[in-house]
Write a protein that holds these residues in place. Sequence first.
Motif, PDB file in Angstrom:
ATOM      1  N   HIS A  30      36.535  29.736  50.928  1.00 40.92           N
ATOM      2  CA  HIS A  30      36.588  28.872  49.747  1.00 40.92           C
ATOM      3  C   HIS A  30      36.244  29.687  48.496  1.00 40.92           C
ATOM      4  O   HIS A  30      36.969  29.646  47.495  1.00 40.92           O
ATOM      5  CB  HIS A  30      35.604  27.717  49.928  1.00 40.92           C
ATOM      6  CG  HIS A  30      35.297  26.961  48.686  1.00 40.92           C
ATOM      7  ND1 HIS A  30      36.201  26.103  48.102  1.00 40.92           N
ATOM      8  CD2 HIS A  30      34.196  26.945  47.898  1.00 40.92           C
ATOM      9  CE1 HIS A  30      35.658  25.578  47.012  1.00 40.92           C
ATOM     10  NE2 HIS A  30      34.449  26.081  46.864  1.00 40.92           N
ATOM     11  N   GLU A  31      35.177  30.450  48.565  1.00 41.89           N
ATOM     12  CA  GLU A  31      34.762  31.255  47.411  1.00 41.89           C
ATOM     13  C   GLU A  31      35.845  32.266  47.029  1.00 41.89           C
ATOM     14  O   GLU A  31      36.195  32.410  45.859  1.00 41.89           O
ATOM     15  CB  GLU A  31      33.458  31.983  47.748  1.00 41.89           C
ATOM     16  CG  GLU A  31      32.924  32.791  46.573  1.00 41.89           C
ATOM     17  CD  GLU A  31      32.184  34.048  46.978  1.00 41.89           C
ATOM     18  OE1 GLU A  31      31.316  34.481  46.217  1.00 41.89           O
ATOM     19  OE2 GLU A  31      32.495  34.639  48.044  1.00 41.89           O
ATOM     20  N   ARG A  32      36.395  32.956  48.008  1.00 39.79           N
ATOM     21  CA  ARG A  32      37.330  34.037  47.709  1.00 39.79           C
ATOM     22  C   ARG A  32      38.699  33.500  47.280  1.00 39.79           C
ATOM     23  O   ARG A  32      39.344  34.085  46.403  1.00 39.79           O
ATOM     24  CB  ARG A  32      37.414  34.996  48.902  1.00 39.79           C
ATOM     25  CG  ARG A  32      36.100  35.751  49.037  1.00 39.79           C
ATOM     26  CD  ARG A  32      36.132  36.919  49.955  1.00 39.79           C
ATOM     27  NE  ARG A  32      34.958  37.758  49.687  1.00 39.79           N
ATOM     28  CZ  ARG A  32      34.702  38.891  50.299  1.00 39.79           C
ATOM     29  NH1 ARG A  32      35.511  39.345  51.231  1.00 39.79           N
ATOM     30  NH2 ARG A  32      33.625  39.594  49.982  1.00 39.79           N
ATOM     31  N   LEU A  33      39.137  32.400  47.876  1.00 37.64           N
ATOM     32  CA  LEU A  33      40.389  31.796  47.397  1.00 37.64           C
ATOM     33  C   LEU A  33      40.213  31.350  45.949  1.00 37.64           C
ATOM     34  O   LEU A  33      41.149  31.430  45.143  1.00 37.64           O
ATOM     35  CB  LEU A  33      40.803  30.621  48.284  1.00 37.64           C
ATOM     36  CG  LEU A  33      41.242  30.978  49.713  1.00 37.64           C
ATOM     37  CD1 LEU A  33      41.623  29.723  50.488  1.00 37.64           C
ATOM     38  CD2 LEU A  33      42.405  31.959  49.711  1.00 37.64           C
ATOM     39  N   GLY A  34      39.014  30.910  45.603  1.00 37.91           N
ATOM     40  CA  GLY A  34      38.718  30.539  44.222  1.00 37.91           C
ATOM     41  C   GLY A  34      38.815  31.739  43.283  1.00 37.91           C
ATOM     42  O   GLY A  34      39.354  31.629  42.176  1.00 37.91           O
ATOM     43  N   LEU A  35      38.318  32.876  43.737  1.00 32.97           N
ATOM     44  CA  LEU A  35      38.413  34.096  42.924  1.00 32.97           C
ATOM     45  C   LEU A  35      39.877  34.494  42.742  1.00 32.97           C
ATOM     46  O   LEU A  35      40.292  34.902  41.655  1.00 32.97           O
ATOM     47  CB  LEU A  35      37.631  35.235  43.586  1.00 32.97           C
ATOM     48  CG  LEU A  35      36.109  35.073  43.568  1.00 32.97           C
ATOM     49  CD1 LEU A  35      35.445  36.123  44.456  1.00 32.97           C
ATOM     50  CD2 LEU A  35      35.583  35.180  42.138  1.00 32.97           C
ATOM     51  N   LEU A  36      40.655  34.367  43.818  1.00 28.93           N
ATOM     52  CA  LEU A  36      42.091  34.681  43.714  1.00 28.93           C
ATOM     53  C   LEU A  36      42.776  33.679  42.786  1.00 28.93           C
ATOM     54  O   LEU A  36      43.613  34.057  41.967  1.00 28.93           O
ATOM     55  CB  LEU A  36      42.744  34.672  45.102  1.00 28.93           C
ATOM     56  CG  LEU A  36      42.333  35.811  46.039  1.00 28.93           C
ATOM     57  CD1 LEU A  36      42.891  35.581  47.442  1.00 28.93           C
ATOM     58  CD2 LEU A  36      42.804  37.164  45.496  1.00 28.93           C
ATOM     59  N   ALA A  37      42.412  32.407  42.903  1.00 29.19           N
ATOM     60  CA  ALA A  37      43.016  31.383  42.035  1.00 29.19           C
ATOM     61  C   ALA A  37      42.731  31.690  40.558  1.00 29.19           C
ATOM     62  O   ALA A  37      43.600  31.533  39.701  1.00 29.19           O
ATOM     63  CB  ALA A  37      42.479  30.005  42.403  1.00 29.19           C
ATOM     64  N   ASP A  38      41.528  32.163  40.266  1.00 29.90           N
ATOM     65  CA  ASP A  38      41.145  32.453  38.877  1.00 29.90           C
ATOM     66  C   ASP A  38      41.768  33.740  38.346  1.00 29.90           C
ATOM     67  O   ASP A  38      41.896  33.911  37.134  1.00 29.90           O
ATOM     68  CB  ASP A  38      39.612  32.600  38.761  1.00 29.90           C
ATOM     69  CG  ASP A  38      38.910  31.253  38.849  1.00 29.90           C
ATOM     70  OD1 ASP A  38      39.588  30.217  38.740  1.00 29.90           O
ATOM     71  OD2 ASP A  38      37.674  31.250  39.031  1.00 29.90           O
ATOM     72  N   ASN A  39      42.093  34.667  39.228  1.00 29.32           N
ATOM     73  CA  ASN A  39      42.445  36.014  38.759  1.00 29.32           C
ATOM     74  C   ASN A  39      43.829  36.510  39.165  1.00 29.32           C
ATOM     75  O   ASN A  39      44.248  37.572  38.710  1.00 29.32           O
ATOM     76  CB  ASN A  39      41.397  37.017  39.264  1.00 29.32           C
ATOM     77  CG  ASN A  39      40.033  36.754  38.647  1.00 29.32           C
ATOM     78  OD1 ASN A  39      39.796  37.088  37.492  1.00 29.32           O
ATOM     79  ND2 ASN A  39      39.153  36.114  39.392  1.00 29.32           N
ATOM     80  N   CYS A  40      44.530  35.786  40.013  1.00 30.37           N
ATOM     81  CA  CYS A  40      45.839  36.241  40.464  1.00 30.37           C
ATOM     82  C   CYS A  40      46.850  36.134  39.318  1.00 30.37           C
ATOM     83  O   CYS A  40      46.966  35.081  38.690  1.00 30.37           O
ATOM     84  CB  CYS A  40      46.277  35.378  41.655  1.00 30.37           C
ATOM     85  SG  CYS A  40      47.936  35.723  42.204  1.00 30.37           S
ATOM     86  N   PRO A  41      47.580  37.223  39.005  1.00 33.85           N
ATOM     87  CA  PRO A  41      48.503  37.195  37.871  1.00 33.85           C
ATOM     88  C   PRO A  41      49.748  36.329  38.109  1.00 33.85           C
ATOM     89  O   PRO A  41      50.388  35.909  37.149  1.00 33.85           O
ATOM     90  CB  PRO A  41      48.900  38.675  37.689  1.00 33.85           C
ATOM     91  CG  PRO A  41      48.610  39.326  39.002  1.00 33.85           C
ATOM     92  CD  PRO A  41      47.518  38.538  39.654  1.00 33.85           C
ATOM     93  N   ASP A  42      50.090  36.064  39.357  1.00 35.57           N
ATOM     94  CA  ASP A  42      51.232  35.198  39.672  1.00 35.57           C
ATOM     95  C   ASP A  42      50.743  33.749  39.597  1.00 35.57           C
ATOM     96  O   ASP A  42      49.980  33.300  40.451  1.00 35.57           O
ATOM     97  CB  ASP A  42      51.740  35.554  41.090  1.00 35.57           C
ATOM     98  CG  ASP A  42      52.909  34.673  41.538  1.00 35.57           C
ATOM     99  OD1 ASP A  42      53.028  33.515  41.066  1.00 35.57           O
ATOM    100  OD2 ASP A  42      53.692  35.148  42.387  1.00 35.57           O
ATOM    101  N   MET A  43      51.179  33.030  38.562  1.00 39.01           N
ATOM    102  CA  MET A  43      50.631  31.700  38.301  1.00 39.01           C
ATOM    103  C   MET A  43      50.906  30.707  39.433  1.00 39.01           C
ATOM    104  O   MET A  43      50.073  29.855  39.746  1.00 39.01           O
ATOM    105  CB  MET A  43      51.176  31.129  36.978  1.00 39.01           C
ATOM    106  CG  MET A  43      50.743  31.894  35.740  1.00 39.01           C
ATOM    107  SD  MET A  43      48.970  32.327  35.754  1.00 39.01           S
ATOM    108  CE  MET A  43      48.279  30.917  34.917  1.00 39.01           C
ATOM    109  N   ASP A  44      52.098  30.814  40.047  1.00 39.99           N
ATOM    110  CA  ASP A  44      52.432  29.905  41.149  1.00 39.99           C
ATOM    111  C   ASP A  44      51.527  30.156  42.356  1.00 39.99           C
ATOM    112  O   ASP A  44      51.043  29.223  42.995  1.00 39.99           O
ATOM    113  CB  ASP A  44      53.897  30.086  41.573  1.00 39.99           C
ATOM    114  CG  ASP A  44      54.838  29.457  40.551  1.00 39.99           C
ATOM    115  OD1 ASP A  44      54.380  28.552  39.818  1.00 39.99           O
ATOM    116  OD2 ASP A  44      55.998  29.876  40.483  1.00 39.99           O
ATOM    117  N   LEU A  45      51.336  31.439  42.636  1.00 39.04           N
ATOM    118  CA  LEU A  45      50.468  31.805  43.763  1.00 39.04           C
ATOM    119  C   LEU A  45      49.023  31.382  43.463  1.00 39.04           C
ATOM    120  O   LEU A  45      48.326  30.867  44.335  1.00 39.04           O
ATOM    121  CB  LEU A  45      50.560  33.318  44.017  1.00 39.04           C
ATOM    122  CG  LEU A  45      49.895  33.859  45.282  1.00 39.04           C
ATOM    123  CD1 LEU A  45      50.407  33.168  46.546  1.00 39.04           C
ATOM    124  CD2 LEU A  45      50.119  35.379  45.396  1.00 39.04           C
ATOM    125  N   ALA A  46      48.601  31.560  42.227  1.00 40.06           N
ATOM    126  CA  ALA A  46      47.254  31.154  41.816  1.00 40.06           C
ATOM    127  C   ALA A  46      47.062  29.656  42.059  1.00 40.06           C
ATOM    128  O   ALA A  46      46.020  29.214  42.555  1.00 40.06           O
ATOM    129  CB  ALA A  46      47.010  31.491  40.344  1.00 40.06           C
TER     130      ALA A  46
END
Length: 197
Positions: free
Chosen positions: A125-141
């Motif tokens: 949960h924590e790490r998916l949140g970090l990816l959601a906040d920082n992933c440059p691909d908006m759809d993937l985020a």
Amino acid sequence: VSTNTKIKLLCQPTHESWLQLALNNLDVILLDHSHCERKAAGVAMNMLSRYPSHESLIYQLTAIAREELEHFEQVNQWLQKKGIPLAPLKPSPYGATLKNAIRRHEPDQLLDSLLVSALIEARSHERLGLLADNCPDMDLAKFYRGLMASEARHYGIYWLLATKYFDRQIVDQRLQELARLESDILKNLHPEARIHS
Ligand SMILES: [Fe+2]
Ligand SMILES: [Fe+2]
């Protein structure tokens, strides 16, 4: 690391270096994520077989197993979309080390299994949140943001099941030990990009 979510169960938050490793290897992270979702479904399924008369556990983990399998399917659709072939991937030591900490006799095995799953779900949960906040691909985020909510629910369910079958004091004490181990495993960043490096 910009996390607005201090996860309750976790002893230590994820270090910035993991996020950099993950962002530099988003394709590998996606492939590893597929393995994680399949394994999460498998862990829930195994508990269904091991504890066939624990009703609350059966009802809750049936739903989790189904959801994890859905996540597996969704992550695999992302792999397809990005042209990343399904392939085996050597896991980081995280899962095996936690699994080794599960005591092999009942009722301790049930308690440890529930708490290890709770911790893994909380870290996911924590790490998916970090990816959601920082992933440059908006759809993937956006996709990561959606999964994050389920993983939060999952860690809550595993923790609640632990408190259903065991005294609160016993749960809290064992959780503290396992949470410390969980954070210790992640102290030295695994050099290969994984969800649980
Ligand atoms: Fe999941
Ligand atoms: Fe989950």
